[in-house]
Every structure is written in structure tokens, then in C-alpha cells.
Design an enzyme around this catalytic site. Structure first.
Site, short mmCIF file in Angstrom:
data_model
loop_
_atom_site.label_atom_id
_atom_site.label_comp_id
_atom_site.label_asym_id
_atom_site.label_seq_id
_atom_site.Cartn_x
_atom_site.Cartn_y
_atom_site.Cartn_z
N ASN A 178 -10.33 -0.43 0.13
CA ASN A 178 -8.87 -0.32 0.18
C ASN A 178 -8.31 -0.80 -1.15
O ASN A 178 -8.36 -1.98 -1.46
CB ASN A 178 -8.35 -1.17 1.34
N CYS B 48 0.81 -1.22 0.00
CA CYS B 48 0.00 0.00 0.00
C CYS B 48 0.84 1.27 0.00
O CYS B 48 0.33 2.35 -0.30
CB CYS B 48 -0.94 0.00 1.19
N HIS C 238 -3.56 6.96 2.80
CA HIS C 238 -3.98 5.70 2.19
C HIS C 238 -5.34 5.32 2.75
O HIS C 238 -5.54 5.31 3.97
CB HIS C 238 -2.94 4.62 2.52
#
Length: 332
Positions: A286, A131, A256
Site C-alpha cells: 500500500n 490515500c 487504490h
């Protein structure tokens, strides 16, 4: 707002030598798959109700790629939009970087496939930092611009995570989505990419893992939550200190989009108003390495991202890896 971070001559900045020239975002674009997946079917499969997913994650829906859709195709679509936004031709690009943990194949990398689809023959390679991947790629791309090794760089984040989750796993089945976002970097234009701090802790690698054997993401949610909040708070403070600004100087905090609880916890610990923290996780889930550029593009679509604003970009991912950077936005 405090004095601009941008500089076109090498000057000391907080004890460090500033780069010879400044990297800037001059193009932005994203691509989301057409299929919208609400919480209902996932909730039924894992034995909870849809509201439980919202309470736990802040997510109401996510996008899933079609069975024949590839990560490289999502990346190419986002990159093409960013190129058009920058008013640049493929031949103008000197380097293509793709951050992803879900490439089409083990090899080749996604980046050369994207470059080929766009008609770019320049260097192209993937960046693997889960990520945090796109932020790491942004740091690489900015460095290429700053040192004069490249005049224009494509930095893409793209994922098809729906193919690496266990649909029956109550810890992960509802979290992840698919998508792509991209920026074009150049020394021309307005704004600036300021300092980016990156860090890692491989001792926590087992907290989020996908092995070659089963190719499915397994996550220790409690450990991940605590670590994510801690390092996002710390890296935000470190990036601001490195840039010579305070939290009050920042207009938007773009984290994020891991889940809503992490976003809220980081905002509370840093005493940030909700309006200063970007939150699109409810509609995207996500999307790992795609998360930051996708969120930037959605912010601009909504009229919340404007020239002259100062941003913090920060991410945390498997590895563990994390980081943050300060950016002055110059793109209309």
C-alpha cells in the site's frame, strides 16, 4: 464502448454543465525505490509466517526507500519521467500538485521542492487527503485545465511510509510501501478525464491516525476494511452514473492498492471479472497517495493500459476520505 466522454464545448451531461474544454492525461511515469523487502523478515519480527501475510493482505513484497532518500526525490523522479513521456519542458508546466502524507518536513510542502528540482517556477502545493490524495489532486488539476487557468499541470503522488510504521505492529507492519507516480494533464492529446466524485466522513477519523507525538500510523483494520469496501463500491457506481456509463462500459477498474482482500471484495460485490480489476499490491504494498498513478504506470508497462480504454479510478483513505472518477485513456 459507449459515446466518448470528451467534449470541447459546454454541453449538459446528466443534468450538469460540461466544462468548456477537456483535461487529458498526456504523460505518465513512476519511481520505485531499489530496495525490495519480502515478507520473510517482517513475518519473523511480528511472529507469523510469510504466507499469513499473503493470506491477510495479498502482499508478497514492497519497496523501501534508502535512509537518505526523500519523498521529494521520489516525486521528482516520477515527474521527470512523466514530463519526458509528455514531451514537455519544465517551462510548459503551469502548476505542480503533490499528494502525500509523508512530506520531507512539516514545512515546506513537497511540491515547491519538486518544482525547484525540475526547474519549474510555477505555483506548487501539496494535497493532503491520505490515500485519496492523488485522486483529489487529479480533480483539482483537471479543473484547472478545464477552466483555462492552466494549460499543463503535473499531478504527483509520492510516499515514504516505511518511516511512519511501527515495525512490530501486526496490523500495519506488512502493509505499507514506498514509491511515487505522476501524470501530466493538458487540454491537448486524446482521451478525457470525466467526472470525479469525492466524499468524506470525519466522524471516522480515529480509524486510521498518526499523531504529531509519535508520528506512527495506527489503524483499526476491521473498521477500515468494512468502510473501504462499502465506499469503493458506492463511489464506483456514483462515478459511472455521473459519467452516463454502466459498469459494463468500463474496461479497467483501477482501485487504490490498499490490500488484496479489499480489491477482491469490491470486485465480487460489483461482479467484476478478475481481469478487469488492476491488482499490483502483491509487489508494491500500500503506497497511499502514490498508489493510483503507480498502478497506472505499471499497467502500461505490462501492456494492459491502451488508448481507447475506459477506466474507473477510485480510492479510499484516512479521514475518512474517498472518491472515484471515470477516465478515457488516450495515451499510448
Amino acid at each position: 464502448m459507449s459515446e466518448s466522454l470528451a467534449t470541447d464545448t459546454a454541453k449538459p451531461l446528466n443534468g450538469r454543465l460540461a466544462p468548456p474544454r477537456t483535461a487529458r492525461v498526456v504523460g505518465l511515469g513512476h519511481r520505485l525505490p531499489d530496495r525490495v523487502v519480502p515478507n520473510g523478515p517482517i513475518a519473523e519480527r511480528i511472529g507469523v509466517d510469510a504466507d499469513w501475510i499473503v493470506r491477510r493482505t495479498g502482499i508478497r513484497e514492497r519497496r523501501y526507500a534508502a535512509p537518505d532518500e526523500r519523498t521529494s526525490e521520489l516525486a521528482t523522479a516520477a515527474a521527470r519521467r512523466a514530463l519526458q513521456d509528455a514531451r514537455l519542458k519544465p517551462a510548459d508546466i503551469d502548476l505542480v500538485l503533490v499528494a502525500t502524507m509523508t512530506p520531507d518536513e512539516l514545512t515546506p510542502n513537497t511540491a515547491p521542492l519538486v518544482a525547484e528540482a525540475l526547474g519549474i517556477g510555477a505555483g506548487a502545493y501539496d494535497v493532503g487527503s491520505a490515500c485519496t490524495g492523488w485522486l483529489a489532486a487529479l480533480s483539482i488539476g483537471a479543473s484547472q485545465i478545464e477552466t483555462g487557468r492552466a494549460d499543463a499541470v503535473l499531478v504527483i503522488g509520492a510516499e515514504i511510509l516505511s518511516r511512519v510504521i511501527d515495525p512490530g505492529d501486526k496490523r500495519t507492519a506488512m502493509i505499507f510501501g514506498d514509491g511515487a507516480g505522476a501524470v501530466v494533464l493538458s487540454a491537448d492529446g486524446e482521451g478525457s478525464i470525466g467526472p470525479i466524485v469525492l466524499a468524506s466522513d470525519g466522524g471516522m477519523g480515529d480509524a486510521i491516525i498518526a499523531s504529531h507525538e509519535d508520528r506512527i500510523i495506527h489503524m483499526d483494520g476491521h473498521t477500515t476494511f468494512n468502510k473501504a469496501v462499502k465506499v469503493l463500491v458506492e463511489s464506483t457506481q456514483q462515478a459511472c452514473e455521473r459519467a452516463g456509463v454502466t459498469l459494463d462500459d468500463i474496461d479497467l477498474f483501477v482501485y487504490h492498492q490498499a490490500n488484496g482482500r479489499i480489491l477482491r471484495s469490491v470486485g465480487e460485490k460489483l461482479e467484476l471479472g478478475d481481469e478487469r480489476v488492476a491488482d499490483y499490491v502483491a509487489e508494491t504494498g500500500n503506497t497511499s497517495a502514490a498508489s493510483l498513478p503507480l498502478t497506472l504506470s505499471l499497467l502500461r508497462e505490462d501492456g494492459r493500459l491502451r488508448p481507447g480504454q475506459r477506466l474507473v479510478l477510485a480510492a479510499v483513505g484516512a479521514g475518512f476520505t474517498w472518491g472515484a472518477g471515470v477516465v478515457e485513456w488516450g495515451l499510448k
